[in-house]
Write a protein that holds these residues in place. Sequence first.
Motif, PDB file in Angstrom:
ATOM      1  N   GLU A  80       0.837  -1.204   0.000  1.00  0.00           N
ATOM      2  CA  GLU A  80       0.000   0.000   0.000  1.00  0.00           C
ATOM      3  C   GLU A  80       0.870   1.252   0.000  1.00  0.00           C
ATOM      4  O   GLU A  80       0.634   2.192  -0.768  1.00  0.00           O
ATOM      5  N   ALA A  81       1.892   1.260   0.846  1.00  0.00           N
ATOM      6  CA  ALA A  81       2.768   2.429   0.941  1.00  0.00           C
ATOM      7  C   ALA A  81       3.543   2.650  -0.348  1.00  0.00           C
ATOM      8  O   ALA A  81       3.645   3.779  -0.841  1.00  0.00           O
ATOM      9  N   CYS A  82       4.086   1.585  -0.920  1.00  0.00           N
ATOM     10  CA  CYS A  82       4.883   1.710  -2.139  1.00  0.00           C
ATOM     11  C   CYS A  82       4.038   2.208  -3.309  1.00  0.00           C
ATOM     12  O   CYS A  82       4.453   3.109  -4.048  1.00  0.00           O
ATOM     13  N   VAL A  83       2.853   1.637  -3.488  1.00  0.00           N
ATOM     14  CA  VAL A  83       1.976   2.048  -4.587  1.00  0.00           C
ATOM     15  C   VAL A  83       1.595   3.512  -4.446  1.00  0.00           C
ATOM     16  O   VAL A  83       1.605   4.281  -5.423  1.00  0.00           O
ATOM     17  N   HIS A  84       1.249   3.917  -3.239  1.00  0.00           N
ATOM     18  CA  HIS A  84       0.896   5.318  -2.982  1.00  0.00           C
ATOM     19  C   HIS A  84       2.070   6.239  -3.300  1.00  0.00           C
ATOM     20  O   HIS A  84       1.911   7.294  -3.930  1.00  0.00           O
TER      21      HIS A  84
END
Length: 409
Positions: free
Chosen positions: A176-180
Amino acid sequence: MENKQETMEKINPVVLTAKATLNAFARMGDPDAAALSKSFQSDALAAFASLNTPMQGPISDGFLSIPEARFEMIDAFIQAENPPVVLDLPCGYTTRGLRMARTERTYIGADLPAAVAEMGPAVESLLDEEQKKRIRYVEVDGTNYTSLQQALNGINDSVLITTEGLLSYFTDDELEACVHNVRQLLLHTGGCWISPDREIAEFKKHLFNVIIDGDQGLQAQFDALSKRISSVADSKLGSNVLFSSALEESINWMRKRGLIVERVPIGKLLPDLKSLGNLREGIVEELRATCGDICLWKMTADRSRRGEEIVEQEFRVDVSLGVYMEFSGRMDTLTGMQTLEAFKKKSVNVPIREITVDFSKLEFLSTAGLRTLELMLESVKDGRMHIVGCPAHIRKVLIGTPFEQCLTD
């Protein structure tokens, strides 16, 4: 005595499998891989050999074909798109930096500290002065937006971001953090993000169905090598929502996070693979015929969806007597070494019997952060750790790990 490089590899042991893959490419006759592999320690390069599995045979060849396919597909895509800037996230121990330096593109190899510390000097040693100006290697953590921003300092052109072999290692929170973070970069820079990671899993299924073809002995070898590779990387591969969901659900998951996903058939990008050259006659053609629906993802930012700016708290670790450690910000790969150095300074002359860790101000804890805690706990004589002030989102990460029993509230 353990050096800094060895400590970084313990925080993120996946670098060992990456080195071993480079060495395998060198043995297959890749001259760039052969030149690069000479720069690295032989014990690390023997990571696959440590699996106690023969390096020859169809199962071994099949596993090697996966990183080769990813790498060559992405390079073919880069050549077709001809972007001015390539951000390789992660760059790993591949030869892409050497290849890109021979073009007019700007290449940024971004990876964990353990990889960058070795790859930067190794690649530069093989380039002339003009080529060196076109590349740089920078420390990043895909879950850490500040590090990604800094990687693109001074870049004003649109950027093509590549990701191969990374997404399957993430937990749901890390994904989630990487995609964001990548979407935020695309909103600022333009360009696109490409990755074969989600559908290379489908390629792998087709590949080993063709190779094994009902042979129980080959199936047993496949199961054993899969387990051992995961143990070297110290990660459960493909367990996050992107890989555990059906393909259309995975695409919708990305769309809900503000990314437009275009599927590019790999048949247009996949060259002959050296790693499959020793398999039975006709197997490559059979594989191509079964992989017609497998695609690489080209992702762009959906500008109709509003993106929120990311403001990350500066990481701090304060150590006092006891040992009492208070954390704030993000505990990930980049801050893991900072944590260990602060801890070692405190424990250098005093035997530590227990640690109290205050997470009340911690924003994010990655799997690399968990390994950092493990390394600290291993150095404590009686192995006692108390975790206090743990917010709900950090507690969620700790549940199901050995540190769950350390929670005190």
